[in-house]
Motif scaffolding. Structure first.
Motif, PDB file in Angstrom:
ATOM      1  N   GLY A  17       0.782  -1.235   0.000  1.00 27.95           N
ATOM      2  CA  GLY A  17       0.000   0.000   0.000  1.00 27.95           C
ATOM      3  C   GLY A  17       0.808   1.276   0.000  1.00 27.95           C
ATOM      4  O   GLY A  17       0.312   2.318   0.439  1.00 27.95           O
TER       5      GLY A  17
ATOM      6  N   LYS B  85      -0.996   4.058  -1.891  1.00 30.83           N
ATOM      7  CA  LYS B  85      -2.164   4.514  -1.144  1.00 30.83           C
ATOM      8  C   LYS B  85      -1.736   5.411   0.019  1.00 30.83           C
ATOM      9  O   LYS B  85      -2.366   6.424   0.299  1.00 30.83           O
ATOM     10  N   MET B  86      -0.664   5.006   0.686  1.00 27.99           N
ATOM     11  CA  MET B  86      -0.167   5.795   1.804  1.00 27.99           C
ATOM     12  C   MET B  86       0.311   7.162   1.337  1.00 27.99           C
ATOM     13  O   MET B  86       0.038   8.192   1.963  1.00 27.99           O
TER      14      MET B  86
ATOM     15  N   ASN C 284      -4.474   7.776   1.440  1.00 25.08           N
ATOM     16  CA  ASN C 284      -5.551   6.810   1.643  1.00 25.08           C
ATOM     17  C   ASN C 284      -5.173   5.678   2.594  1.00 25.08           C
ATOM     18  O   ASN C 284      -5.952   4.735   2.766  1.00 25.08           O
ATOM     19  N   LEU C 285      -3.993   5.782   3.159  1.00 22.40           N
ATOM     20  CA  LEU C 285      -3.531   4.782   4.131  1.00 22.40           C
ATOM     21  C   LEU C 285      -2.583   5.495   5.084  1.00 22.40           C
ATOM     22  O   LEU C 285      -1.745   6.288   4.647  1.00 22.40           O
ATOM     23  N   THR C 286      -2.716   5.237   6.371  1.00 22.77           N
ATOM     24  CA  THR C 286      -1.840   5.913   7.319  1.00 22.77           C
ATOM     25  C   THR C 286      -0.442   5.292   7.282  1.00 22.77           C
ATOM     26  O   THR C 286      -0.265   4.143   6.866  1.00 22.77           O
ATOM     27  N   ARG C 287       0.534   6.077   7.701  1.00 26.24           N
ATOM     28  CA  ARG C 287       1.905   5.574   7.733  1.00 26.24           C
ATOM     29  C   ARG C 287       2.006   4.377   8.675  1.00 26.24           C
ATOM     30  O   ARG C 287       2.695   3.396   8.372  1.00 26.24           O
ATOM     31  N   ARG C 288       1.324   4.417   9.799  1.00 26.14           N
ATOM     32  CA  ARG C 288       1.365   3.316  10.763  1.00 26.14           C
ATOM     33  C   ARG C 288       0.789   2.036  10.160  1.00 26.14           C
ATOM     34  O   ARG C 288       1.331   0.943  10.350  1.00 26.14           O
ATOM     35  N   GLN C 289      -0.314   2.158   9.434  1.00 25.11           N
ATOM     36  CA  GLN C 289      -0.906   0.989   8.778  1.00 25.11           C
ATOM     37  C   GLN C 289       0.043   0.413   7.723  1.00 25.11           C
ATOM     38  O   GLN C 289       0.166  -0.810   7.599  1.00 25.11           O
ATOM     39  N   PHE C 290       0.682   1.314   6.994  1.00 19.16           N
ATOM     40  CA  PHE C 290       1.640   0.868   5.982  1.00 19.16           C
ATOM     41  C   PHE C 290       2.810   0.136   6.627  1.00 19.16           C
ATOM     42  O   PHE C 290       3.251  -0.909   6.131  1.00 19.16           O
TER      43      PHE C 290
ATOM     44  N   HIS D 279       2.746  -1.518   9.383  1.00 16.71           N
ATOM     45  CA  HIS D 279       2.260  -2.822   9.828  1.00 16.71           C
ATOM     46  C   HIS D 279       2.220  -3.796   8.656  1.00 16.71           C
ATOM     47  O   HIS D 279       2.586  -4.981   8.797  1.00 16.71           O
ATOM     48  N   ASN D 280       1.822  -3.305   7.477  1.00 13.32           N
ATOM     49  CA  ASN D 280       1.788  -4.156   6.283  1.00 13.32           C
ATOM     50  C   ASN D 280       3.199  -4.597   5.890  1.00 13.32           C
ATOM     51  O   ASN D 280       3.395  -5.738   5.445  1.00 13.32           O
TER      52      ASN D 280
END
Length: 253
Positions: free
Chosen positions: A194, A197-198, A202-208, A210-211
């Protein structure tokens, strides 16, 4: 008597002066050499046709037309500059966001061996450096050395992931597993995580992050542990604080 003599000379002189009017003056009747001795080398106030007037030394005229030195003179022609084209590849330039993420991942996965890294637990390593091997040679090495770890390259591709990415990108089995190919395959994984998206919000840095940790076992989750802790001896090789600070440097907002 003196009165008559004075009148006589006045009459003579008047005639001499009047003789110069309407004809050549007395100065014009002098030879050129004598004229110079009388007038020196003064410049004429107005130039006649074909005569150039010397400009005063180191002075420029305010209204001198468009001659050099005039305030109304045109600016000198500027040298034409060749247009420069900005060359920026999101994934391939050394200072691009993707390149910096790849460097961070490699520091957690490959260590000093970089693109020629082979999983340290593998007892039977390839006979050639990974960057000198073709994709098919890597497949053959994997097939001939069962029962061991086969993570290979700067981003420690495991067999299943390597095969999937090669097929997805249509890479030939005869392609050399060089730096360029390894970076391209890593960028495919970043896209799946992502990164675009980040970067578009559309995607947070923290979520990215984690991915990314779900793809590379050497990266930590927010707990500080590897997502694959306890699986095949995997563990995070950097702290969450370091991972987070580096990602903030790459993506400040």
């Amino acid at each position: 008597m003196h009165r008559y003599i004075s009148a006589f000379w006045i009459f003579v002189l008047s005639g001499f002066v009047m003789s110069g009017i309407g004809s050549a003056s007395w100065a014009e009747q002098l030879p050129m050499a004598d004229r110079a001795s009388v007038f020196g080398k003064r410049q004429p106030l107005f130039a006649t046709s074909g005569t150039a007037v010397a400009a005063p030394h180191n002075r420029s005229s305010l209204f001198a037309g468009q001659s050099a030195g005039s305030l109304l003179a045109p600016y000198p022609a500027r040298a034409k500059q060749k247009p420069t084209s900005a060359r920026f590849s999101l994934g391939m330039t050394s200072n691009s966001p993707l390149a910096r993420i790849r460097h961070l991942i490699a520091s957690a996965e490959a260590g000093k061996m970089g693109y020629d890294a082979v999983q340290h637990a593998a007892k039977r390593k390839p006979k050639k450096r990974p960057t000198d091997m073709t994709v098919q040679e890597i497949y053959t090495w994997i097939a001939n050395t069962p029962g061991q770890q086969h993570a290979i390259g700067r981003y420690q591709f495991i067999p299943a992931t390597l095969r999937r990415l090669v097929k997805k990108r249509g890479v030939s089995r005869h392609a050399v597993f060089d730096r360029k190919l390894q970076d391209e395959l890593a960028d495919e994984l970043l896209a799946e995580a992502g990164v675009h998206k980040m970067m578009s919000g559309n995607l947070t840095r923290r979520q990215f992050m984690h991915n990314l940790a779900k793809i590379w076992a050497g990266l930590p989750t927010s707990s500080g542990e590897s997502y694959y802790k306890g699986v095949a001896g995997n563990k995070a090789t950097m702290s969450w604080a370091h991972f987070d600070s580096e990602m903030r440097r790459i993506f400040p907002s």
